[in-house]
Design an enzyme around this catalytic site. Structure first.
Site, mmCIF file in Angstrom:
data_model
loop_
_atom_site.group_PDB
_atom_site.id
_atom_site.type_symbol
_atom_site.label_atom_id
_atom_site.label_comp_id
_atom_site.label_asym_id
_atom_site.label_seq_id
_atom_site.Cartn_x
_atom_site.Cartn_y
_atom_site.Cartn_z
ATOM 1 N N LYS A 27 24.815 12.698 29.778
ATOM 2 C CA LYS A 27 24.360 11.543 30.550
ATOM 3 C C LYS A 27 25.541 10.811 31.171
ATOM 4 C CE LYS A 27 21.583 8.588 32.312
ATOM 5 N NZ LYS A 27 20.808 9.050 33.484
ATOM 6 N N TRP A 57 29.723 16.863 22.287
ATOM 7 C CA TRP A 57 29.521 17.627 23.531
ATOM 8 C C TRP A 57 30.803 18.425 23.698
ATOM 9 C CZ3 TRP A 57 31.587 17.523 28.647
ATOM 10 C CH2 TRP A 57 30.796 18.169 29.599
ATOM 11 N N ARG A 89 22.879 11.206 25.492
ATOM 12 C CA ARG A 89 24.195 11.411 26.114
ATOM 13 C C ARG A 89 24.509 12.892 26.277
ATOM 14 N NH1 ARG A 89 27.456 6.938 25.834
ATOM 15 N NH2 ARG A 89 29.361 8.158 25.648
ATOM 16 N N GLU A 99 19.766 15.076 46.709
ATOM 17 C CA GLU A 99 19.348 14.501 45.422
ATOM 18 C C GLU A 99 18.154 15.268 44.860
ATOM 19 O OE1 GLU A 99 20.534 12.756 43.266
ATOM 20 O OE2 GLU A 99 18.852 12.092 42.058
ATOM 21 N N HIS A 123 22.457 27.815 60.505
ATOM 22 C CA HIS A 123 23.861 28.260 60.409
ATOM 23 C C HIS A 123 24.141 28.976 59.088
ATOM 24 C CE1 HIS A 123 24.907 26.039 64.040
ATOM 25 N NE2 HIS A 123 24.161 25.054 63.572
ATOM 26 N N CYS A 136 29.938 13.031 24.110
ATOM 27 C CA CYS A 136 29.914 12.726 22.667
ATOM 28 C C CYS A 136 29.374 11.318 22.428
ATOM 29 C CB CYS A 136 31.325 12.795 22.092
ATOM 30 S SG CYS A 136 32.083 14.392 22.249
ATOM 31 N N LYS A 138 18.086 17.215 41.253
ATOM 32 C CA LYS A 138 17.058 16.987 40.228
ATOM 33 C C LYS A 138 16.470 18.318 39.763
ATOM 34 C CE LYS A 138 17.872 13.762 39.114
ATOM 35 N NZ LYS A 138 19.022 13.284 39.769
ATOM 36 N N GLU A 157 19.110 20.602 37.828
ATOM 37 C CA GLU A 157 19.672 20.147 36.547
ATOM 38 C C GLU A 157 18.627 20.089 35.433
ATOM 39 O OE1 GLU A 157 21.330 16.211 36.183
ATOM 40 O OE2 GLU A 157 20.042 15.423 37.732
ATOM 41 N N ASN A 210 35.496 10.708 20.700
ATOM 42 C CA ASN A 210 34.887 10.993 22.003
ATOM 43 C C ASN A 210 36.027 10.967 23.014
ATOM 44 O OD1 ASN A 210 33.431 11.235 24.337
ATOM 45 N ND2 ASN A 210 32.589 9.166 24.304
ATOM 46 N N GLY A 211 36.278 12.113 23.654
ATOM 47 C CA GLY A 211 37.354 12.180 24.654
ATOM 48 C C GLY A 211 38.105 13.495 24.503
HETATM 49 C C1 AGP Z 1 22.401 12.926 37.841
HETATM 50 O O1 AGP Z 1 21.050 13.225 37.558
HETATM 51 C C2 AGP Z 1 23.343 13.483 36.776
HETATM 52 N N1 AGP Z 1 22.992 13.039 35.503
HETATM 53 C C3 AGP Z 1 24.792 13.247 37.129
HETATM 54 O O2 AGP Z 1 25.033 13.890 38.364
HETATM 55 C C4 AGP Z 1 25.244 11.771 37.244
HETATM 56 O O3 AGP Z 1 24.676 11.179 38.394
HETATM 57 C C5 AGP Z 1 26.766 11.739 37.396
HETATM 58 O O4 AGP Z 1 27.326 12.264 36.237
HETATM 59 C C6 AGP Z 1 27.327 10.339 37.654
HETATM 60 O O5 AGP Z 1 27.027 9.503 36.566
HETATM 61 P P1 AGP Z 1 27.250 7.912 36.737
HETATM 62 O O6 AGP Z 1 26.317 7.434 37.804
HETATM 63 O O7 AGP Z 1 26.943 7.362 35.385
HETATM 64 O O8 AGP Z 1 28.685 7.699 37.133
#
Ligand code: AGP
Length: 613
Positions: free
Chosen positions: A608, A74, A27, A486, A509, A2, A490, A493, A100-101
């Site tokens: 985000k 969100w 966000r 990683e 395996h 949010c 990418k 997501e 937000n929360g």
């Molecule tokens: C990564 O591309 C994602 N957006 C997500 O996994 C992110 O890395 C994770 O939520 C951790 O966020 P932070 O580094 O702000 O703690």
């Protein structure tokens, strides 16, 4: 996650609120809304979809008022729809709340209020706050701020709450616990927001509201920050210069591509002032200030989530290889719920771009309770993790707007590489010769990153060849195993293709059962030390008609003939290679997502900064 923005001043609130919501889109959200107050007349509009849909909805309404609150939601409780969007108002429409929360115990309060005749419109937890304020004001004959103060002592959960009250049309109230909230002080005007990027164009003076604090902002009387016990709290004004162009796309089609291309600069920025080539030294402030502690260190424990957790995995290889310090890497969400053993000579390092990730914050709180020195590797200046850790280092990557983390990852790796090199040398585990070699290698990173970016067209072509895949496998050994994870993150997501990262040796395996001519296999093959093993893995994939894309060191002719596609990266010490070997994977994922018509900067369901559990 949010996003919140609020305004009180002498200008029309609506344009400022809408502009702020656009800046908070990164966000992640599914609906938006606002409330504006003119004299005692409170008007609210909200709808599912993008901020542009809200903008369109109110276009014909001559919304007037110089005080207002706005929100991007969100969804946590209740599906994305118009009713569940924020703001949520009391039945008499005198109180309007954005949040937000999560209010964990909202259901018990909701049933109490329903039994007292209150009617709820939405399925959200937030609505309970609007009705509780009404109820407390009537029941105890108290003002809105006192009602809020009492309520906050009874609700459980995380919140950044901002409240309008038509009985007090010159005031905005706000409160904070766990979720971020920053107060901006302008010239005769005030702002509240989830982060500085939404209001940085209006002011450079900020106060970061702390947990269990309430702020009362009055048009003429100024502002007062107080505790839940109503004790006034003097707050430090921080000056942060948010460059507007940093939060714009700068001619790129997406923030993510801009941020991938910023990496030569952000890699340099993350190391600026922390090493010197001619004078041959490395010095990271947070380490230097606690060198005695690090000198007697038993173990490093890393806590993080998502991409930052992948950074932590690379850090484990780095610190054990270079500084010979035992490391443990923990998902913050797992660490916080088990009873971990933390010894007095352990140092807990939290890695977080946003500095607001709820699980990482909670893991840090646990580490502090157990007496560990806590160290934050954070990008957002003044964020919660930056403020709660004993020490730390900012990554200086600038605002990362794209939900998929790119420049934050490489900046985190640069800072951690510097720390490992500094400690390795300080502890006498890294020879002067190797120390100097590392300094030269670090200095070469920005140029090498630039060289990789010049292969963007090749990545786009490879993307076009595999964009229709349903699954993908990323393989890497040693330092490149976390890079494989990683790269897979990418891809999944932002393109929604299922992708897995695996240690290359683990393929036989299990995952080898998946290999067929529709399964692209991306192999990180930059570690010369295990090249023969990687060549065997590639042969195993090719024997089953798999498509192999290899990231290789420049001039590695042996692999070129064994694979379908390859991308060359400049030679670099294996320990530092993740900083640049990830860049082709970022570009590959980006182009595939664009070709598949995905929302690259705001992928579905993602936020985000995950400020809730
Ligand atoms: C990564 O591309 C994602 N957006 C997500 O996994 C992110 O890395 C994770 O939520 C951790 O966020 P932070 O580094 O702000 O703690």
């Amino acid at each position: 996650m949010c996003g919140i923005i609020a305004y009180l001043g002498d200008k029309e609130a609506t344009p400022i609120l809408i502009d702020g919501l656009y800046k908070l889109e990164y966000r992640g959200y599914d609906s938006a809304g606002l409330s504006v107050l003119e004299h005692k007349n409170l008007t609210s509009y909200k709808c599912t979809g993008k901020v542009s849909a809200l903008d369109e909805l109110i276009k014909e309404e001559a919304l007037c008022g110089t005080i207002g609150i706005a929100h991007t939601r969100w969804a946590t409780h209740g599906p994305p729809n118009d009713i569940n969007a924020h703001p949520h108002n009391s039945e008499d429409d005198k109180i309007s709340v954005v949040h937000n929360g999560i209010i964990e115990n909202y259901l018990s309060w909701k049933s109490i209020l329903e039994n007292k005749g209150y009617h709820f419109k939405s399925e959200t937890d937030t609505e309970v706050i609007a009705h509780l304020i009404s109820y407390f004001k009537k029941e105890f004959k108290i003002g809105t701020e006192e009602a809020l103060r009492r309520i906050l002592q009874k609700v459980v959960g995380a919140y950044a709450l901002v409240i309008l009250d038509s009985d007090n049309p010159e005031t905005i109230l706000a409160a904070k616990r766990s979720s971020p909230l920053v107060f901006g002080i302008g010239d005769g005007e005030y702002f509240l927001a989830s982060d500085v990027s939404a209001i940085g164009q209006y002011t450079d003076k900020f106060i970061f509201i702390e947990d269990d604090q309430i702020i009362n902002i009055h048009r003429h009387e100024g502002y007062r920050i107080s505790s839940l016990k109503n004790e006034s709290i003097p707050a430090e004004i921080q000056e942060i210069d948010v460059q507007i162009e940093e939060i714009e796309k700068g001619g790129f089609p997406h923030f993510m591509l801009k941020e991938i291309y910023q990496q030569p600069q952000t890699i340099a920025d993350s190391m600026r002032g922390r090493y010197h080539v001619e004078d041959k030294w490395v010095s990271v402030g947070g380490v230097k200030d606690h060198l005695d502690k690090f000198a007697s260190i038993d173990r490093l424990i890393f806590v993080a989530c998502g991409t930052s957790w992948h950074t932590a995995l690379v850090a484990e290889y780095l610190f054990e290889e270079i500084a010979r310090i035992p490391c443990e890497v923990e998902y913050a969400s797992e660490f916080r719920y088990r009873n971990p053993i933390i010894r007095k000579n352990d140092v807990v390092i939290a890695i977080s771009q946003s500095g607001e990730t709820a699980d990482t914050l909670a893991a840090l709180e646990l580490a502090k309770e157990k007496g560990a020195l806590t160290y934050g590797i954070v990008n957002v200046v003044g964020s919660s993790i930056a403020r709660m850790t004993d020490t730390g280092s900012y990554t200086h990557a600038g605002p990362e707007i794209g939900v998929a983390s790119t420049k934050a990852f490489t900046s985190q790796l640069c800072v951690l590489s510097l720390m490992a090199i500094q400690l390795g040398h300080h502890l006498g585990r890294l020879s002067d010769e190797l120390y100097h070699t590392y300094i030269t290698e670090l200095d070469s990173l920005p140029l090498k990153a630039t060289k990789i970016l010049s292969q963007d067209e090749k990545l786009r072509y490879i993307a076009s060849e595999i964009k229709s895949a349903s699954n993908a496998l990323y393989l890497g050994r040693g330092f490149n195993f976390p890079v494989a994870l990683e790269g897979a993150l990418k891809l999944k997501e932002i393109s929604y293709i299922h992708a897995e990262g695996y240690p290359a040796a683990e393929m036989k395996h299990g995952p080898i059962a998946l290999i067929d001519l529709y399964m692209p296999v991306i192999v990180l093959a930059t570690n010369e030390s295990v090249l023969d093993k990687i060549l065997s893995n590639i042969a195993e994939v090719k024997a089953r008609k798999g498509i192999v894309i290899a990231i290789i060191n420049e001039g590695n002719e042996r692999i070129k003939d064994a694979v379908d596609f390859y991308v060359e990266i400049p030679q670099i010490k294996e320990t530092l290679s993740p900083i640049i070997s990830v860049i082709p994977l970022q570009l590959l994922a980006y182009h595939i997502a664009v070709m598949r018509g995905c929302d690259v900067d705001q992928p579905r369901n993602l936020a985000k900064s995950v400020t809730v559990e």
